[in-house]
Design an enzyme around this catalytic site. Structure first.
Site, short mmCIF file in Angstrom:
data_model
loop_
_atom_site.label_atom_id
_atom_site.label_comp_id
_atom_site.label_asym_id
_atom_site.label_seq_id
_atom_site.Cartn_x
_atom_site.Cartn_y
_atom_site.Cartn_z
N LYS A 122 25.57 -58.35 -30.57
CA LYS A 122 26.79 -58.36 -29.96
C LYS A 122 26.90 -59.57 -29.14
O LYS A 122 27.22 -60.58 -29.78
CB LYS A 122 26.60 -57.02 -28.92
N ARG A 157 6.75 -63.19 -43.25
CA ARG A 157 6.99 -61.98 -42.50
C ARG A 157 6.31 -62.32 -41.27
O ARG A 157 6.56 -61.67 -40.10
CB ARG A 157 6.38 -60.71 -43.31
N ASP A 174 18.22 -51.04 -22.09
CA ASP A 174 19.05 -51.79 -23.20
C ASP A 174 20.13 -52.68 -22.44
O ASP A 174 21.01 -52.21 -21.75
CB ASP A 174 19.69 -50.64 -24.05
N TYR A 216 23.61 -45.49 -26.59
CA TYR A 216 24.17 -45.59 -27.66
C TYR A 216 23.88 -44.45 -28.73
O TYR A 216 22.82 -44.23 -28.80
CB TYR A 216 23.56 -47.23 -28.19
C1 LIG Z 1 24.87 -51.93 -31.30
C2 LIG Z 1 24.19 -51.42 -30.30
C3 LIG Z 1 22.86 -51.08 -30.35
C4 LIG Z 1 22.29 -50.97 -32.05
O1 LIG Z 1 22.13 -52.14 -32.35
P1 LIG Z 1 22.31 -52.76 -34.15
O2 LIG Z 1 22.25 -54.47 -33.64
O3 LIG Z 1 23.57 -52.30 -34.44
O4 LIG Z 1 21.35 -52.09 -34.57
C5 LIG Z 1 21.97 -50.53 -29.44
N1 LIG Z 1 22.41 -50.56 -28.29
C6 LIG Z 1 23.64 -50.95 -28.03
C7 LIG Z 1 24.12 -50.78 -26.54
C8 LIG Z 1 24.63 -51.44 -28.74
O5 LIG Z 1 25.73 -51.63 -28.56
#
Ligand SMILES: *Cc1c(COP(=O)(O)O)cnc(C)c1O
Length: 375
Positions: free
Chosen positions: A195, A46, A170, A98
């Site tokens: 993504k 961990r 982000d 998001y």
């Molecule tokens: C998908 C997404 C998230 C969240 O991420 P996860 O990996 O699904 O927890 C946060 N910000 C954006 C812009 C996203 O597209």
């Protein structure tokens, strides 16, 4: 070294013992100790894992940062960052962030005493006037989701730092290939590596990246103490995706530009949102701040919700699904899918709004698919 070279080599030197050219997937929960308390790499999985460390090294390098900390999802990265706040603090959030970020802030951190102000961060004067006593953190998403608005990161960093607060960007939609927020003044970059970084829709992961040693130490502690860690196989898959990030992004945005141009001329489409179009309200900032416009395109369908639903259900190459950033093209209706949690809030999305994650298939096939689905 330049971007593509770093993407393939940083943290990924051939294995010293065997010469294997790929980073091994270290499926181990614990490590043999040489004597009591004397460890070679770590004492427990961990805390540290070599596959995870390799992934963190390459992402730090791509974001031009000293520190990167990997998490089990984008949201667990967000959670770790928000835990650096204390009750009474306020967060300023992108007006179309998001949905899960908004949900976490309002449903989890709200009851713990952290207030959220939703502001259009592409409008700096709106940021200034919304600034409150306790605003400690600005959470920007640029390009934003799903409107693809662009916030001026350098200007936001100026305002945020003048008030002694922290700017988090982000960077999921742009990826470090197209934009490196830390070099523009942001304090922390957050990723859903699920993504574009992973890029193949086969793993879920998140990342926080920073040059601030204090923030890095705190979120690294949360990663360990909360246990929000990605598994070694997921780390490997995301790292493998990163190796082709540059070539994939080139094709994503080439295809997205063609899709945006075709849909802009289509009679059944009311409006196209793509930062690469001159008609986009933030096009100029996008040109200055980004090295390309990315693979996401959003549209408002003429004729309302029923027409939008018929459109997304009729595509054959574009798969009707949530998520984005994979090699395959996806299409969805945010109001009923990814952004349901924003219904009734300031972040609510119109019901004729369709979001496309343009993949790296043949562009002509994508255009043909969209044309037939709209006909
Ligand atoms: C998908 C997404 C998230 C969240 O991420 P996860 O990996 O699904 O927890 C946060 N910000 C954006 C812009 C996203 O597209």
């Amino acid at each position: 070294m330049n971007f593509s070279t770093r993407a393939i080599h940083v943290g990924q030197e051939p294995d010293l013992e065997t010469g294997a050219v790929n980073v091994p997937v270290y499926l181990t929960s614990t490590y043999a100790q040489e004597s009591v308390g004397v460890v070679k790499f770590a004492d427990y999985g961990r805390g540290d894992n070599p596959t995870r460390a390799a992934l963190e090294a390459v992402v730090a390098s791509l974001e031009v940062a000293q520190f990167a900390v990997a998490f089990s999802s984008g949201l667990s990265a967000t959670d770790a960052m928000l835990r650096t706040l204390a009750p009474g603090d306020r967060v300023m959030l992108s007006a179309d962030a998001y949905g899960g970020t908004y949900r976490m802030l309002t449903k989890i951190f709200g009851p713990w005493g952290i207030e959220t102000d939703v502001v259009d961060l592409s409008d700096i004067s709106a940021v200034e006037s919304a600034w409150g006593e306790g605003t400690k953190l600005v959470w920007a998403e640029t390009p934003s989701n799903p409107w693809l608005r662009i916030a001026d990161i350098a200007a936001l960093a100026d305002v945020t730092h003048r008030h002694g607060a922290t700017l988090v960007v982000d960077n999921t939609f742009a990826t470090p290939y197209l934009q490196t927020p830390l070099t523009l003044g942001a304090d922390v970059v957050m990723h859903s590596t699920t993504k574009y970084l992973g890029g193949h829709s086969d793993a879920i992961g998140g990342m926080l990246v920073t040059n601030d040693a204090d923030v890095a130490a705190r979120v690294k502690f949360f990663q360990y103490a909360i246990g929000a860690i990605p598994g070694p196989l997921d780390c490997y898959l995301i790292m493998r995706g990163i190796r082709t990030l540059a070539v994939r992004m080139d094709r994503h945005q080439e295809n997205a530009a063609k899709v945006a141009a075709m849909l802009s001329r289509h009679e059944r489409i009311e409006r196209v949102w793509y930062p690469g179009l001159e008609t986009h309200p933030n096009h100029k900032i996008a040109v200055d701040q980004m090295r390309g416009f990315g693979g996401m395109v959003s549209v408002e369908v003429a004729g309302g919700a029923a027409r939008a639903k018929a459109f997304v259900e009729k595509t054959k190459v574009f798969t009707l699904a949530e998520s984005l950033g994979g090699v395959e093209s996806l299409i969805e209706i945010p109001a009923q899918m990814t952004h349901v949690s924003t219904s009734g809030s300031l972040l609510e999305i119109p019901d004729n709004f369709v979001r496309l994650s343009v993949g790296i298939e043949d562009a002509d096939d994508l255009l043909e698919d969209l044309r037939q689905a709209l006909s």
